[in-house]
Design a protein around this motif. Structure first.
Motif, PDB file in Angstrom:
ATOM      1  N   ILE A 148      42.896  25.142  40.161  1.00  7.86           N
ATOM      2  CA  ILE A 148      42.341  26.480  40.389  1.00  7.86           C
ATOM      3  C   ILE A 148      41.768  26.595  41.787  1.00  7.86           C
ATOM      4  CG2 ILE A 148      40.606  28.127  39.651  1.00  7.86           C
ATOM      5  CD1 ILE A 148      40.982  27.204  36.860  1.00  7.86           C
ATOM      6  N   TYR A 149      40.882  25.665  42.160  1.00  6.90           N
ATOM      7  CA  TYR A 149      40.209  25.831  43.454  1.00  6.90           C
ATOM      8  C   TYR A 149      41.157  25.568  44.606  1.00  6.90           C
ATOM      9  CZ  TYR A 149      35.403  26.900  42.368  1.00  6.90           C
ATOM     10  OH  TYR A 149      34.275  27.536  41.985  1.00  6.90           O
ATOM     11  N   LEU A 190      44.317  31.448  48.623  1.00 10.05           N
ATOM     12  CA  LEU A 190      43.929  32.848  48.841  1.00 10.05           C
ATOM     13  C   LEU A 190      43.130  32.987  50.126  1.00 10.05           C
ATOM     14  CD1 LEU A 190      42.656  34.605  45.614  1.00 10.05           C
ATOM     15  CD2 LEU A 190      44.343  35.388  47.208  1.00 10.05           C
ATOM     16  N   PHE A 191      42.217  32.036  50.366  1.00 10.40           N
ATOM     17  CA  PHE A 191      41.416  32.083  51.592  1.00 10.40           C
ATOM     18  C   PHE A 191      42.315  31.980  52.821  1.00 10.40           C
ATOM     19  CE2 PHE A 191      37.485  30.947  49.229  1.00 10.40           C
ATOM     20  CZ  PHE A 191      36.725  31.979  49.726  1.00 10.40           C
ATOM     21  N   ILE A 218      33.308  28.665  32.336  1.00  9.80           N
ATOM     22  CA  ILE A 218      33.019  30.072  32.618  1.00  9.80           C
ATOM     23  C   ILE A 218      32.756  30.260  34.112  1.00  9.80           C
ATOM     24  CG2 ILE A 218      31.549  32.007  31.998  1.00  9.80           C
ATOM     25  CD1 ILE A 218      33.154  31.018  29.703  1.00  9.80           C
ATOM     26  N   VAL A 219      32.058  29.277  34.731  1.00  6.35           N
ATOM     27  CA  VAL A 219      31.799  29.378  36.171  1.00  6.35           C
ATOM     28  C   VAL A 219      33.108  29.364  36.948  1.00  6.35           C
ATOM     29  CG1 VAL A 219      30.722  28.247  38.133  1.00  6.35           C
ATOM     30  CG2 VAL A 219      29.496  28.430  36.014  1.00  6.35           C
ATOM     31  N   PHE A 220      34.058  28.530  36.519  1.00  5.59           N
ATOM     32  CA  PHE A 220      35.372  28.521  37.165  1.00  5.59           C
ATOM     33  C   PHE A 220      36.015  29.900  37.106  1.00  5.59           C
ATOM     34  CE2 PHE A 220      35.554  23.861  36.979  1.00  5.59           C
ATOM     35  CZ  PHE A 220      36.243  23.599  38.133  1.00  5.59           C
ATOM     36  N   ALA A 221      36.017  30.506  35.904  1.00  5.09           N
ATOM     37  CA  ALA A 221      36.679  31.804  35.750  1.00  5.09           C
ATOM     38  C   ALA A 221      35.994  32.855  36.610  1.00  5.09           C
ATOM     39  CB  ALA A 221      36.658  32.213  34.275  1.00  5.09           C
ATOM     40  N   VAL A 222      34.653  32.840  36.631  1.00  4.93           N
ATOM     41  CA  VAL A 222      33.930  33.829  37.422  1.00  4.93           C
ATOM     42  C   VAL A 222      34.217  33.635  38.905  1.00  4.93           C
ATOM     43  CG1 VAL A 222      31.637  34.578  38.103  1.00  4.93           C
ATOM     44  CG2 VAL A 222      32.146  34.197  35.718  1.00  4.93           C
ATOM     45  N   ALA A 223      34.314  32.367  39.352  1.00  5.31           N
ATOM     46  CA  ALA A 223      34.597  32.114  40.766  1.00  5.31           C
ATOM     47  C   ALA A 223      35.969  32.645  41.135  1.00  5.31           C
ATOM     48  CB  ALA A 223      34.506  30.619  41.050  1.00  5.31           C
ATOM     49  N   ALA A 224      36.956  32.442  40.245  1.00  4.12           N
ATOM     50  CA  ALA A 224      38.303  32.922  40.563  1.00  4.12           C
ATOM     51  C   ALA A 224      38.315  34.445  40.661  1.00  4.12           C
ATOM     52  CB  ALA A 224      39.282  32.443  39.496  1.00  4.12           C
ATOM     53  N   ALA A 225      37.671  35.132  39.692  1.00  2.00           N
ATOM     54  CA  ALA A 225      37.659  36.591  39.723  1.00  2.00           C
ATOM     55  C   ALA A 225      36.917  37.099  40.957  1.00  2.00           C
ATOM     56  CB  ALA A 225      37.008  37.127  38.454  1.00  2.00           C
ATOM     57  N   LEU A 260      37.058  39.530  32.067  1.00  6.97           N
ATOM     58  CA  LEU A 260      36.637  39.573  33.469  1.00  6.97           C
ATOM     59  C   LEU A 260      37.798  39.245  34.398  1.00  6.97           C
ATOM     60  CD1 LEU A 260      34.188  39.671  35.478  1.00  6.97           C
ATOM     61  CD2 LEU A 260      34.211  37.221  35.334  1.00  6.97           C
ATOM     62  N   LEU A 261      38.620  38.258  34.002  1.00  9.51           N
ATOM     63  CA  LEU A 261      39.755  37.896  34.858  1.00  9.51           C
ATOM     64  C   LEU A 261      40.770  39.029  34.938  1.00  9.51           C
ATOM     65  CD1 LEU A 261      40.415  34.172  34.047  1.00  9.51           C
ATOM     66  CD2 LEU A 261      39.809  35.143  36.216  1.00  9.51           C
ATOM     67  N   GLY A 267      39.290  41.663  37.099  1.00 11.82           N
ATOM     68  CA  GLY A 267      39.332  41.247  38.497  1.00 11.82           C
ATOM     69  C   GLY A 267      40.730  41.377  39.079  1.00 11.82           C
ATOM     70  N   VAL A 274      36.451  35.658  43.903  1.00 10.46           N
ATOM     71  CA  VAL A 274      37.120  35.482  45.186  1.00 10.46           C
ATOM     72  C   VAL A 274      38.314  36.423  45.295  1.00 10.46           C
ATOM     73  CG1 VAL A 274      38.757  33.637  44.726  1.00 10.46           C
ATOM     74  CG2 VAL A 274      37.581  33.706  46.868  1.00 10.46           C
ATOM     75  N   ALA A 285      35.208  36.019  29.575  1.00  6.89           N
ATOM     76  CA  ALA A 285      35.783  35.504  30.818  1.00  6.89           C
ATOM     77  C   ALA A 285      37.212  36.001  30.977  1.00  6.89           C
ATOM     78  CB  ALA A 285      35.749  33.974  30.824  1.00  6.89           C
ATOM     79  N   ILE A 316      42.432  29.274  44.903  1.00  5.02           N
ATOM     80  CA  ILE A 316      41.386  29.939  45.675  1.00  5.02           C
ATOM     81  C   ILE A 316      41.498  29.598  47.148  1.00  5.02           C
ATOM     82  CG2 ILE A 316      38.902  30.017  46.001  1.00  5.02           C
ATOM     83  CD1 ILE A 316      38.562  29.906  43.042  1.00  5.02           C
TER      84      ILE A 316
END
Lengths: 102, 170
Positions: free
Chosen positions: B61-62, B69-70, A66-73, B153-154, B157, A75, B150, B66
């Protein structure tokens, strides 16, 4: 064998480095990078506690997902906001973003 | 000192140096590249913690999404504050002080906790972990509600990012 304390201390240091970046940097994109560091250290903590304290269950891993998903949204929306503000004000300095202030 | 501990110390040192460089380097592109190195270090920690699946999604993902994206955002906002002026607030020492105090507080609480230096128990059924995680995320009496939240939320977002950053037609 690595004791749990090493992971916890490492995550605490990484969290404080991220907090320093959030508090100190002027550039809004750099502030978001600090938030990413903090979220990563939290994820290390979650996985380490799952591994060392309750490796029979799965709750720690589910929380980390869930933390991963929240971080992606977070950013995605944050960088979209910064790009939108940059178009209007030609600035990415967090101090200049005072359009909602009166 | 075992091999695991040696790997931990090397990876921790590299990751911390990279993390400090993220918050201190002047050029934002350099910050983003250091961020990628930090995220890689965290992925190695997931491997050390017997959570290989998390190492994989950390890289995908990161680093794959992400961090890119940065870099895109840093390049789209490139011309301003590249090398002119200080990159930090005038009262940067206050931020450093707050971070140090927070670390001291966390360390104090952790050292007084009796499970602080516990060792990892033997992991039972390591290959069934991913199946267990996947089933837990979709079974109604476990985590299906946070999982669906989640995904909502995605989607929200994604729509919000397109709406906020997209060109408005006049």
């Amino acid at each position: 064998m690595i004791p749990l304390s090493w992971y916890l201390i490492f995550a605490a240091i990484l969290f404080c480095v991220g907090l320093y970046g959030v508090l100190v940097r002027k550039n809004a994109i750099a502030i978001l990078m600090g938030i990413e560091l903090m979220l990563n250290s939290i994820n290390i903590n979650l996985i380490a506690f799952w591994r060392y304290r309750s490796s029979d269950g799965i709750a720690g891993q589910a929380f980390a997902i869930i933390v991963f998903a929240v971080a992606a949204a977070e950013v995605a929306v944050g960088l979209a906001l910064i790009i939108s503000i940059y178009r209007r004000r030609s600035s990415v300095v967090a101090d200049d973003m005072n359009m909602l202030k009166w | 000192m075992t091999a695991e501990q040696l790997i931990f110390i090397i990876v921790a040192a590299v990751t911390l140096v990279a993390g400090i460089s993220v918050v201190t380097s002047r050029n934002l592109i350099h910050s983003a590249l250091w961020l990628i190195l930090t995220l890689f270090g965290v992925a190695i920690f997931y491997v050390l913690l017997d959570a290989g699946f998390f190492a994989v999604i950390q890289v995908i993902i990161y680093i794959g999404a992400i961090a890119i994206l940065f870099i895109f955002a840093a390049m789209l906002t490139r011309r301003v504050m590249q090398d002119t002026g200080p990159q930090t607030n005038p009262n940067w020492w206050l931020g450093g002080l707050i971070a140090l105090l927070l670390f001291a507080g966390i360390a104090f609480i952790l050292i007084n906790w009796q499970g602080f230096s516990s060792l990892a128990p033997e992991l039972t059924n390591p290959s069934g972990r991913i199946i267990q995680l996947g089933l837990a995320l979709v079974s109604p009496d476990q985590y299906v509600l946070p999982f669906e939240l989640a995904s909502v939320l995605l989607v929200a977002g994604m729509i919000g990012a397109i709406f906020v950053a997209g060109e408005k037609k006049q």
